[in-house]
Scaffold this motif. Structure first.
Motif, PDB file in Angstrom:
ATOM      1  N   ILE A 140     -13.311  -3.205  18.599  1.00  0.00           N
ATOM      2  CA  ILE A 140     -12.173  -2.527  17.968  1.00  0.00           C
ATOM      3  C   ILE A 140     -11.109  -3.556  17.576  1.00  0.00           C
ATOM      4  CG2 ILE A 140     -10.382  -0.761  18.230  1.00  0.00           C
ATOM      5  CD1 ILE A 140     -12.213   0.781  20.093  1.00  0.00           C
ATOM      6  N   LEU A 141     -10.863  -4.520  18.460  1.00  0.00           N
ATOM      7  CA  LEU A 141      -9.860  -5.558  18.154  1.00  0.00           C
ATOM      8  C   LEU A 141     -10.193  -6.275  16.843  1.00  0.00           C
ATOM      9  CD1 LEU A 141      -7.316  -7.169  19.025  1.00  0.00           C
ATOM     10  CD2 LEU A 141      -8.837  -8.700  20.287  1.00  0.00           C
ATOM     11  N   GLN A 142     -11.487  -6.570  16.650  1.00  0.00           N
ATOM     12  CA  GLN A 142     -11.899  -7.249  15.406  1.00  0.00           C
ATOM     13  C   GLN A 142     -11.515  -6.406  14.189  1.00  0.00           C
ATOM     14  OE1 GLN A 142     -16.050  -7.871  16.420  1.00  0.00           O
ATOM     15  NE2 GLN A 142     -15.715 -10.048  16.744  1.00  0.00           N
ATOM     16  N   ASP A 143     -11.714  -5.090  14.284  1.00  0.00           N
ATOM     17  CA  ASP A 143     -11.341  -4.203  13.162  1.00  0.00           C
ATOM     18  C   ASP A 143      -9.829  -4.180  12.957  1.00  0.00           C
ATOM     19  OD1 ASP A 143     -13.977  -3.481  12.759  1.00  0.00           O
ATOM     20  OD2 ASP A 143     -13.816  -1.566  13.824  1.00  0.00           O
ATOM     21  N   GLU A 144      -9.073  -4.127  14.057  1.00  0.00           N
ATOM     22  CA  GLU A 144      -7.608  -4.017  13.921  1.00  0.00           C
ATOM     23  C   GLU A 144      -7.018  -5.298  13.313  1.00  0.00           C
ATOM     24  OE1 GLU A 144      -7.205  -1.104  14.131  1.00  0.00           O
ATOM     25  OE2 GLU A 144      -7.765  -0.159  16.019  1.00  0.00           O
ATOM     26  N   VAL A 145      -7.601  -6.442  13.675  1.00  0.00           N
ATOM     27  CA  VAL A 145      -7.153  -7.717  13.095  1.00  0.00           C
ATOM     28  C   VAL A 145      -7.434  -7.709  11.584  1.00  0.00           C
ATOM     29  CG1 VAL A 145      -7.703 -10.199  13.020  1.00  0.00           C
ATOM     30  CG2 VAL A 145      -7.289  -9.073  15.225  1.00  0.00           C
ATOM     31  N   GLU A 146      -8.592  -7.188  11.218  1.00  0.00           N
ATOM     32  CA  GLU A 146      -8.947  -7.085   9.797  1.00  0.00           C
ATOM     33  C   GLU A 146      -7.980  -6.114   9.076  1.00  0.00           C
ATOM     34  OE1 GLU A 146     -13.241  -6.617   9.163  1.00  0.00           O
ATOM     35  OE2 GLU A 146     -12.750  -5.432   7.393  1.00  0.00           O
ATOM     36  N   HIS A 147      -7.671  -5.003   9.732  1.00  0.00           N
ATOM     37  CA  HIS A 147      -6.758  -4.019   9.129  1.00  0.00           C
ATOM     38  C   HIS A 147      -5.383  -4.630   8.849  1.00  0.00           C
ATOM     39  CE1 HIS A 147      -8.957  -0.231  10.908  1.00  0.00           C
ATOM     40  NE2 HIS A 147      -9.652  -0.830   9.965  1.00  0.00           N
ATOM     41  N   GLU A 148      -4.857  -5.366   9.840  1.00  0.00           N
ATOM     42  CA  GLU A 148      -3.534  -5.968   9.641  1.00  0.00           C
ATOM     43  C   GLU A 148      -3.563  -6.877   8.413  1.00  0.00           C
ATOM     44  OE1 GLU A 148      -2.369  -9.332  11.901  1.00  0.00           O
ATOM     45  OE2 GLU A 148      -0.247  -8.815  11.915  1.00  0.00           O
ATOM     46  N   GLU A 149      -4.617  -7.686   8.320  1.00  0.00           N
ATOM     47  CA  GLU A 149      -4.711  -8.649   7.222  1.00  0.00           C
ATOM     48  C   GLU A 149      -4.863  -7.930   5.872  1.00  0.00           C
ATOM     49  OE1 GLU A 149      -5.429 -11.764   4.644  1.00  0.00           O
ATOM     50  OE2 GLU A 149      -7.048 -10.342   5.026  1.00  0.00           O
ATOM     51  N   ASP A 150      -5.671  -6.871   5.849  1.00  0.00           N
ATOM     52  CA  ASP A 150      -5.844  -6.091   4.609  1.00  0.00           C
ATOM     53  C   ASP A 150      -4.485  -5.591   4.103  1.00  0.00           C
ATOM     54  OD1 ASP A 150      -8.615  -6.222   4.804  1.00  0.00           O
ATOM     55  OD2 ASP A 150      -8.814  -4.240   5.741  1.00  0.00           O
ATOM     56  N   LEU A 151      -3.707  -5.036   5.017  1.00  0.00           N
ATOM     57  CA  LEU A 151      -2.428  -4.422   4.612  1.00  0.00           C
ATOM     58  C   LEU A 151      -1.405  -5.481   4.242  1.00  0.00           C
ATOM     59  CD1 LEU A 151      -2.162  -1.560   7.269  1.00  0.00           C
ATOM     60  CD2 LEU A 151      -2.915  -1.372   4.901  1.00  0.00           C
ATOM     61  N   GLN A 152      -1.387  -6.596   5.004  1.00  0.00           N
ATOM     62  CA  GLN A 152      -0.416  -7.645   4.678  1.00  0.00           C
ATOM     63  C   GLN A 152      -0.759  -8.290   3.339  1.00  0.00           C
ATOM     64  OE1 GLN A 152      -0.188 -10.060   8.283  1.00  0.00           O
ATOM     65  NE2 GLN A 152       1.690  -9.005   8.880  1.00  0.00           N
ATOM     66  N   SER A 153      -2.036  -8.418   2.995  1.00  0.00           N
ATOM     67  CA  SER A 153      -2.337  -9.013   1.694  1.00  0.00           C
ATOM     68  C   SER A 153      -2.011  -8.033   0.561  1.00  0.00           C
ATOM     69  CB  SER A 153      -3.751  -9.579   1.611  1.00  0.00           C
ATOM     70  OG  SER A 153      -4.684  -8.590   1.828  1.00  0.00           O
ATOM     71  N   LEU A 154      -2.162  -6.741   0.805  1.00  0.00           N
ATOM     72  CA  LEU A 154      -1.709  -5.762  -0.203  1.00  0.00           C
ATOM     73  C   LEU A 154      -0.194  -5.854  -0.411  1.00  0.00           C
ATOM     74  CD1 LEU A 154      -3.619  -2.425   0.557  1.00  0.00           C
ATOM     75  CD2 LEU A 154      -3.611  -3.668  -1.610  1.00  0.00           C
ATOM     76  N   LEU A 155       0.526  -6.019   0.700  1.00  0.00           N
ATOM     77  CA  LEU A 155       1.984  -6.115   0.619  1.00  0.00           C
ATOM     78  C   LEU A 155       2.413  -7.377  -0.137  1.00  0.00           C
ATOM     79  CD1 LEU A 155       4.623  -4.728   1.445  1.00  0.00           C
ATOM     80  CD2 LEU A 155       4.528  -5.977   3.618  1.00  0.00           C
ATOM     81  N   GLU A 156       1.674  -8.472   0.086  1.00  0.00           N
ATOM     82  CA  GLU A 156       1.940  -9.718  -0.650  1.00  0.00           C
ATOM     83  C   GLU A 156       1.761  -9.500  -2.146  1.00  0.00           C
ATOM     84  OE1 GLU A 156       0.206 -12.825   2.568  1.00  0.00           O
ATOM     85  OE2 GLU A 156      -0.460 -13.156   0.494  1.00  0.00           O
ATOM     86  N   ASP A 157       0.647  -8.867  -2.521  1.00  0.00           N
ATOM     87  CA  ASP A 157       0.385  -8.599  -3.942  1.00  0.00           C
ATOM     88  C   ASP A 157       1.491  -7.715  -4.533  1.00  0.00           C
ATOM     89  OD1 ASP A 157      -1.938  -9.955  -3.547  1.00  0.00           O
ATOM     90  OD2 ASP A 157      -3.267  -8.219  -3.720  1.00  0.00           O
ATOM     91  N   TYR A 158       1.889  -6.740  -3.737  1.00  0.00           N
ATOM     92  CA  TYR A 158       2.945  -5.816  -4.184  1.00  0.00           C
ATOM     93  C   TYR A 158       4.241  -6.586  -4.448  1.00  0.00           C
ATOM     94  CZ  TYR A 158       6.369  -2.029  -3.968  1.00  0.00           C
ATOM     95  OH  TYR A 158       7.410  -1.167  -4.233  1.00  0.00           O
ATOM     96  N   ASP A 159       4.613  -7.457  -3.498  1.00  0.00           N
ATOM     97  CA  ASP A 159       5.860  -8.227  -3.648  1.00  0.00           C
ATOM     98  C   ASP A 159       5.801  -9.142  -4.876  1.00  0.00           C
ATOM     99  OD1 ASP A 159       7.050  -7.010  -1.479  1.00  0.00           O
ATOM    100  OD2 ASP A 159       6.493  -8.573  -0.045  1.00  0.00           O
ATOM    101  N   VAL A 160       4.647  -9.788  -5.086  1.00  0.00           N
ATOM    102  CA  VAL A 160       4.487 -10.670  -6.254  1.00  0.00           C
ATOM    103  C   VAL A 160       4.643  -9.863  -7.535  1.00  0.00           C
ATOM    104  CG1 VAL A 160       2.798 -12.064  -7.553  1.00  0.00           C
ATOM    105  CG2 VAL A 160       3.033 -12.382  -5.077  1.00  0.00           C
ATOM    106  N   MET A 161       3.996  -8.707  -7.569  1.00  0.00           N
ATOM    107  CA  MET A 161       4.048  -7.868  -8.763  1.00  0.00           C
ATOM    108  C   MET A 161       5.477  -7.385  -9.044  1.00  0.00           C
ATOM    109  SD  MET A 161       2.029  -4.424  -9.496  1.00  0.00           S
ATOM    110  CE  MET A 161       3.368  -3.561  -8.744  1.00  0.00           C
ATOM    111  N   MET A 162       6.198  -7.009  -8.005  1.00  0.00           N
ATOM    112  CA  MET A 162       7.557  -6.499  -8.203  1.00  0.00           C
ATOM    113  C   MET A 162       8.501  -7.596  -8.678  1.00  0.00           C
ATOM    114  SD  MET A 162       7.098  -3.415  -7.768  1.00  0.00           S
ATOM    115  CE  MET A 162       8.662  -2.515  -7.669  1.00  0.00           C
ATOM    116  N   LYS A 163       8.263  -8.851  -8.198  1.00  0.00           N
ATOM    117  CA  LYS A 163       9.106  -9.978  -8.609  1.00  0.00           C
ATOM    118  C   LYS A 163       8.887 -10.314 -10.078  1.00  0.00           C
ATOM    119  CE  LYS A 163       9.766 -12.402  -4.304  1.00  0.00           C
ATOM    120  NZ  LYS A 163       8.795 -13.034  -3.423  1.00  0.00           N
ATOM    121  N   SER A 164       7.643 -10.164 -10.543  1.00  0.00           N
ATOM    122  CA  SER A 164       7.326 -10.590 -11.915  1.00  0.00           C
ATOM    123  C   SER A 164       7.722  -9.518 -12.949  1.00  0.00           C
ATOM    124  CB  SER A 164       5.837 -10.916 -12.024  1.00  0.00           C
ATOM    125  OG  SER A 164       5.076  -9.746 -11.813  1.00  0.00           O
ATOM    126  N   ARG A 165       8.271  -8.420 -12.487  1.00  0.00           N
ATOM    127  CA  ARG A 165       8.633  -7.349 -13.443  1.00  0.00           C
ATOM    128  C   ARG A 165       9.948  -7.627 -14.157  1.00  0.00           C
ATOM    129  NH1 ARG A 165       7.168  -1.235 -11.627  1.00  0.00           N
ATOM    130  NH2 ARG A 165       4.984  -1.397 -12.243  1.00  0.00           N
TER     131      ARG A 165
END
Ligand SMILES: [Fe+2]
Ligand SMILES: [Fe+2]
Length: 165
Positions: A140-165
């Motif tokens: 389960i820990l392996q999945d939760e570590v993956e989940h955190e990374e999935d969401l943080q990379s989405l948030l990074e993409d979101y921040d980049v996209m919002m800055k470039s607008r």
């Protein structure tokens, strides 16, 4: 309940069952939080966020299944009523009252980080006493570590996209 399976557990079985039930309550609350978040999500990149949240919701339900199987193997009773989830939970529940993508991601990252802490503790607590629960906590820990990374990379993409607008 398997008698030999319980006999080999080298730690307090009641405490172990309580620890598993607390994590079980977390998983159901996380499942619902992510599942509902995916339904109400609004704003830029929502398609990507919805896909990720639905995947995570399915994973959290699978985690609940893994935990309940172990609780029953140990002769315990899985929490029988959703009302008790709130008494048992380590990580609580963040209602997706603000359906915008960014607050949803922030809430769910917080949830994943709490889950990582919970399973790290379960791993440590079962290190020598219960190899079976230890193995479940590791998966389960392996999945939760993956989940955190999935969401943080989405948030990074979101921040980049919002800055470039
Ligand atoms: Fe989970
Ligand atoms: Fe997760």
């Amino acid at each position: 309940m398997g008698t030999k399976g319980i006999e080999i557990v080298g730690m307090n079985v009641d405490e172990l069952v309580t620890m598993l039930n607390k994590a079980f309550a977390d998983e159901w609350l996380a499942h619902y939080q992510y599942w509902l978040g995916a339904k109400v999500a609004k704003g830029p990149m929502k398609e990507a966020v919805i896909a990720e949240l639905l995947q995570h919701a399915a994973d959290e339900l699978r985690h609940a299944e893994m935990l309940t199987t172990r609780i029953i193997q140990l002769g315990g009773t899985p929490v029988t009523t959703p009302k008790k989830w709130f008494d048992m939970t380590n990580c609580g529940y963040d209602a997706p009252d603000d359906p915008q993508v960014k607050p949803l991601l922030d809430q769910n990252i917080k949830g994943e980080q709490c889950a990582i802490t919970t399973y790290k503790k379960m791993l440590q607590a079962t290190q020598t006493g219960d190899p079976v629960t230890h193995n479940i906590a590791l998966q389960i820990l392996q999945d939760e570590v993956e989940h955190e990374e999935d969401l943080q990379s989405l948030l990074e993409d979101y921040d980049v996209m919002m800055k470039s607008r």
